[in-house]
Design an enzyme around this catalytic site. Structure first.
Site, mmCIF file in Angstrom:
data_model
loop_
_atom_site.group_PDB
_atom_site.id
_atom_site.type_symbol
_atom_site.label_atom_id
_atom_site.label_comp_id
_atom_site.label_asym_id
_atom_site.label_seq_id
_atom_site.Cartn_x
_atom_site.Cartn_y
_atom_site.Cartn_z
ATOM 1 C CE LYS A 118 -4.547 -1.220 1.807
ATOM 2 N NZ LYS A 118 -4.584 -2.564 1.304
ATOM 3 C CD GLU A 202 -4.706 5.985 3.101
ATOM 4 O OE1 GLU A 202 -4.136 5.507 2.110
ATOM 5 O OE2 GLU A 202 -5.913 5.813 3.356
ATOM 6 C CG HIS A 237 -13.507 -3.038 7.059
ATOM 7 N ND1 HIS A 237 -13.692 -1.676 6.939
ATOM 8 C CD2 HIS A 237 -13.211 -3.259 8.375
ATOM 9 C CE1 HIS A 237 -13.511 -1.098 8.109
ATOM 10 N NE2 HIS A 237 -13.222 -2.039 8.994
ATOM 11 N NE ARG A 294 -7.692 -10.280 -5.951
ATOM 12 C CZ ARG A 294 -8.877 -9.802 -5.626
ATOM 13 N NH1 ARG A 294 -9.883 -9.894 -6.482
ATOM 14 N NH2 ARG A 294 -9.086 -9.222 -4.457
#
Length: 379
Positions: A118, A202, A237, A294
């Site tokens: 990430k 973040e 999530h 993918r």
């Protein structure tokens, strides 16, 4: 470069059936692999050939790179499709295919590695001019640095695992006093889940939508997108409902998000089908979240809304260049995908939720079987 004639599908279940059906429709000979537990599975019956690769446990069959490669070589396959899950996002698997002379129907190993991290992926996206949420992506992982950077970014913030996904190693922090505890639990969870305890910070986007763009890239350097799907309805999530087009995206926003997704894929030389995920803020700003290198479970949703994207299967790896977006107005239709999961709707933790119940947003009632629209807006 010789054309693909025989394709081995290194997966099982729905995705294996879907890839086999598409490949056969395009004239390819297909090979299935299966474990002892899947001897009578549908994908085994649908393929032209099938190879037993091991016992029921996935670690001894579908996750065994040597066995999968050996099955491709034994049957004379010249290409391999990983589907999703299992080995689909392992750079080592893509490298093993290349070493064996097989065309890996997916991105190059380096692209998988970049987007699997990430922090590195966001650094690349910032270089490419793709909007990202302000944050800290540095290598210094001590708590004092995170505390200082959190003050710079501004609360609320998200603590995330650099190697993470699926909500694991992620914490929402509203104030400085609870950040040390959040860092400790997120780091431990990330280490246990991914073998990598690195974290990033973040700025939290309040009440966002989760909107993602389907992209295709070919070996000629072309990248196209097939519009968006809205995946804002989630449980723990995990996506519950995906739909295309998004009720929150107009033509102008679709064009800007699509251009950003194309830049993201082009920046890493992406080949094959992939998904660029964004957070869409209430004010219309959007930010890069991650890229799935993918196919996804919900891949048919934008395909239903944009008929004609099927040529990408043939063109991505060995074939003519991908055609640029046609002048046909997007979307040409609507697509929606619902997931069925186990849970008790009477328990708050098991209820599907969505990031903010704003007017016009789709959510699920705890005991409803169908999607309802909250507030005003067209159905």
């Amino acid at each position: 470069m010789p054309a693909i004639t025989k394709l081995l599908v290194a997966n099982r279940g729905e995705i294996a059936c879907r890839v086999i059906a598409t490949a056969r429709a395009k004239g390819y000979h297909t090979v299935a692999i299966y474990s002892e537990a899947d001897a009578d599975a549908l994908h085994v019956r649908q393929a032209d050939e099938a190879v037993l690769i091991g016992p029921g446990p996935a670690a001894q069959s579908y996750l065994n790179i040597e066995q999968v490669i050996a099955a491709a070589q034994r049957t004379g396959a010249d290409a391999l499709h990983p589907g999703y899950g299992f080995l689909s996002e392992r750079a080592a698997f893509a490298e093993a295919c290349a070493a064996a002379g097989l065309t890996f129907v997916g991105p190059d190993p380096e692209a998988i590695r970049i987007m699997g991290d990430k922090a590195e992926s966001k650094r690349r996206m910032l270089q490419a001019g793709v909007p990202c949420v302000p944050g800290y992506l540095g290598e210094q992982q001590v708590d004092s640095v995170f505390m200082r950077e959190a003050e710079r970014i501004g609360y609320p913030i998200m603590v995330k695992a650099s190697a993470g996904g699926g909500g694991r190693g992620m914490r929402l922090v509203h104030e400085a006093g609870v950040l040390p505890a959040a860092l400790q639990t997120a780091r431990s969870e990330a280490q246990a889940a991914f073998g990598d305890g690195r974290l990033l910070l973040e700025r939290a986007v309040v009440e966002p939508r989760h909107v993602e763009i389907q992209v295709f890239g070919d070996r000629h350097g072309n990248v196209i997108h097939l519009g968006e799907r809205d995946c804002s309805v989630q449980r723990r999530h995990q996506k519950v409902v995906e739909e295309a087009p998004s009720p929150a995206v107009n033509a102008e926003l679709r064009a800007r998000m699509g251009q950003a997704a194309v830049r993201a894929a082009a920046a890493i030389g992406y080949v094959g089908a992939g998904t660029v995920e964004f957070l869409l803020a209430p004010d219309g700003a959007f930010y890069f979240l991650e890229m799935n290198t993918r196919l996804q479970v919900e891949h048919p949703v934008p395909a239903a809304a944009h008929p004609g994207g099927g040529h990408a299967f043939r063109s991505c790896h060995r074939g003519p260049p991908l055609r640029r977006r046609s002048r046909r107005r997007f979307p040409a239709a609507n697509g929606r995908h619902r997931r069925v999961g186990a849970g008790d709707g009477r328990r708050r933790a098991d209820r599907p939720w969505s990031s903010g119940r704003r007017a016009g947003q789709r959510v699920l009632r705890p005991h409803a079987r169908e999607v309802d629209r909250v507030g005003r807006g067209s159905g």
